[in-house]
Scaffold this motif. Structure first.
Motif, PDB file in Angstrom:
ATOM      1  N   ALA A 160       1.078  13.340 -21.503  1.00 48.94           N
ATOM      2  CA  ALA A 160       2.106  12.672 -21.944  1.00 48.94           C
ATOM      3  C   ALA A 160       1.908  11.930 -22.926  1.00 48.94           C
ATOM      4  CB  ALA A 160       2.191  11.638 -20.643  1.00 48.94           C
ATOM      5  N   ASP A 161       1.160  12.291 -23.952  1.00 47.92           N
ATOM      6  CA  ASP A 161       0.791  11.394 -25.248  1.00 47.92           C
ATOM      7  C   ASP A 161       1.865  11.868 -26.150  1.00 47.92           C
ATOM      8  OD1 ASP A 161      -1.972  11.294 -25.928  1.00 47.92           O
ATOM      9  OD2 ASP A 161      -1.798  12.998 -24.420  1.00 47.92           O
ATOM     10  N   PRO A 162       3.023  11.162 -26.869  1.00 49.24           N
ATOM     11  CA  PRO A 162       3.929  11.482 -27.648  1.00 49.24           C
ATOM     12  C   PRO A 162       3.411  12.608 -28.990  1.00 49.24           C
ATOM     13  CG  PRO A 162       2.253   9.605 -28.927  1.00 49.24           C
ATOM     14  CD  PRO A 162       1.635   9.956 -28.148  1.00 49.24           C
ATOM     15  N   VAL A 163       4.687  13.419 -28.936  1.00 43.14           N
ATOM     16  CA  VAL A 163       4.294  14.536 -30.315  1.00 43.14           C
ATOM     17  C   VAL A 163       5.323  13.739 -31.236  1.00 43.14           C
ATOM     18  CG1 VAL A 163       5.835  16.409 -31.013  1.00 43.14           C
ATOM     19  CG2 VAL A 163       5.322  15.827 -27.820  1.00 43.14           C
ATOM     20  N   VAL A 164       4.320  13.706 -32.733  1.00 42.60           N
ATOM     21  CA  VAL A 164       4.437  13.348 -33.910  1.00 42.60           C
ATOM     22  C   VAL A 164       4.898  14.502 -34.688  1.00 42.60           C
ATOM     23  CG1 VAL A 164       3.440  11.843 -35.745  1.00 42.60           C
ATOM     24  CG2 VAL A 164       3.119  11.069 -33.717  1.00 42.60           C
ATOM     25  N   ILE A 165       6.135  14.380 -35.355  1.00 43.73           N
ATOM     26  CA  ILE A 165       6.314  15.387 -36.461  1.00 43.73           C
ATOM     27  C   ILE A 165       6.973  14.858 -37.157  1.00 43.73           C
ATOM     28  CG2 ILE A 165       8.838  17.378 -36.667  1.00 43.73           C
ATOM     29  CD1 ILE A 165       9.173  16.462 -33.780  1.00 43.73           C
ATOM     30  N   TYR A 166       6.172  15.977 -38.386  1.00 41.14           N
ATOM     31  CA  TYR A 166       5.825  15.378 -39.789  1.00 41.14           C
ATOM     32  C   TYR A 166       6.677  16.760 -39.997  1.00 41.14           C
ATOM     33  CZ  TYR A 166       2.421  12.032 -39.048  1.00 41.14           C
ATOM     34  OH  TYR A 166       2.001  11.309 -38.670  1.00 41.14           O
TER      35      TYR A 166
END
Length: 323
Positions: A160-166
């Motif tokens: 359930a960790d956040p997705v961090v999009i770059y």
């Protein structure tokens, strides 16, 4: 009226005249006495910048009187600089826009490479992501539609960790090519904007939950042929069957990936051509010589060892005809 002649002044004038008349006559960057000489200025795509540096160094070994000024700043800057006369050659890593062609952009393809999806090798779902990959639709829902906020929104088996999009903050060929993979433009990409290929690679290395995209050369170590520390390639599940099959698994080392690009096993886009662009057809003999030089068989042969894909001989013949 009489004039006092200054012999020293006359001698100086005669020396200047004699020196000028004896100096090699340089026309379009070439003289019979000294060969090719002059300056070549280049700017643009991060993807092509390392290769442009290598080519310039090899060219100078043969033509030591030529000087280069090379900078990276993104494909958008390269095209703008070329069209405004700021540089002789712009480095581009995407297709030209119609308005750029109308303004006189003149492209010459010089190599091929690919944009690849990248993740942190410490991602909590790393092993599952490597064996499962993501489909084109899932990636579109990440980078375009912002459908997923956490990794388990993509697959319940993920954490359930956040997705961090770059994404890229600068006008970049890599970003345009990655967006084209989904049938979109760079401005449609959603995420945290980072300047430059080195910047986005570092951002991914620093964040275990990160996902982004990079050019091949900013992901792999050219000495070990393996991916660099803390960054890896997220495989594409091309047939959307929920796993990475043998024929889809070509990311272990840079040689396997570049071969997949050359054989079109890796899709285009995000595989793409890399090009030089000038403002109109080059007229300078020096500029033509350098462009022809990078298309020679010997120079194309160094591409694979540096993380690029050489052009087919038929394509090279076509590009040379443009000159």
């Amino acid at each position: 009226m009489s004039f006092k002649i200054n012999k020293t002044l006359i001698l100086s004038i005669l020396t200047v005249i004699l020196s000028y008349s004896c100096a090699p006559k340089v026309k379009d960057g070439y003289s019979e006495e000294r060969g090719y000489e002059g300056n070549i200025s280049i700017s643009g795509a991060f993807a092509l910048y390392p290769l442009a540096v290598i080519w310039s160094e090899d060219f100078k070994k043969i033509h030591p009187n030529v000087r280069f000024n090379i900078s990276a700043g993104g494909a958008g800057k390269g095209i703008a600089d070329a069209l405004t006369g700021m540089v002789d050659i712009g480095l581009i890593s995407r297709d030209l826009h119609p308005q750029e062609i109308e303004r006189g952009a003149f492209p010459i393809d010089v190599a091929k490479d690919a944009v690849i999806c990248t993740i942190n090798s410490k991602n909590p779902n790393y092993q599952k992501l490597i064996s499962r990959g993501l489909t084109k639709k899932e990636l579109e829902d990440l980078f375009i539609n912002q459908k997923y906020k956490r990794w388990n929104d993509i697959d319940p088996a993920f954490t359930a960790d956040p997705v961090v999009i770059y994404v890229r903050s600068d006008a970049a060929g890599a970003a345009e090519t990655w967006a084209n993979f989904f049938g979109h433009k760079q401005e449609d990409l959603k995420g945290v904007g980072i300047f430059g290929d080195p910047g986005i690679a570092q951002a991914i290395k620093d964040d275990p939950n990160a996902i982004g995209f990079n050019n091949i050369n900013y992901v792999y170590d050219l000495k070990t042929k393996k991916t660099a520390e803390h960054i890896d390639v997220l495989p594409l599940d091309l047939n959307a069957n929920g796993k990475i099959d043998t024929e889809e698994s070509f990311y272990t080392n840079i040689d396997d990936l570049t071969e997949a690009v050359a054989l079109s096993k890796y899709p285009s886009p995000p595989a793409r051509s890399l090009s030089f662009v000038a403002h109109g057809k080059p007229k300078s003999l020096l500029l033509k010589k350098f462009i022809s030089f990078v298309l020679e068989k010997q120079q194309q042969s160094i591409l694979l060892e540096n993380g690029y894909v050489p052009l087919h001989e038929d394509i090279i013949a076509g590009e040379l005809k443009k000159l």
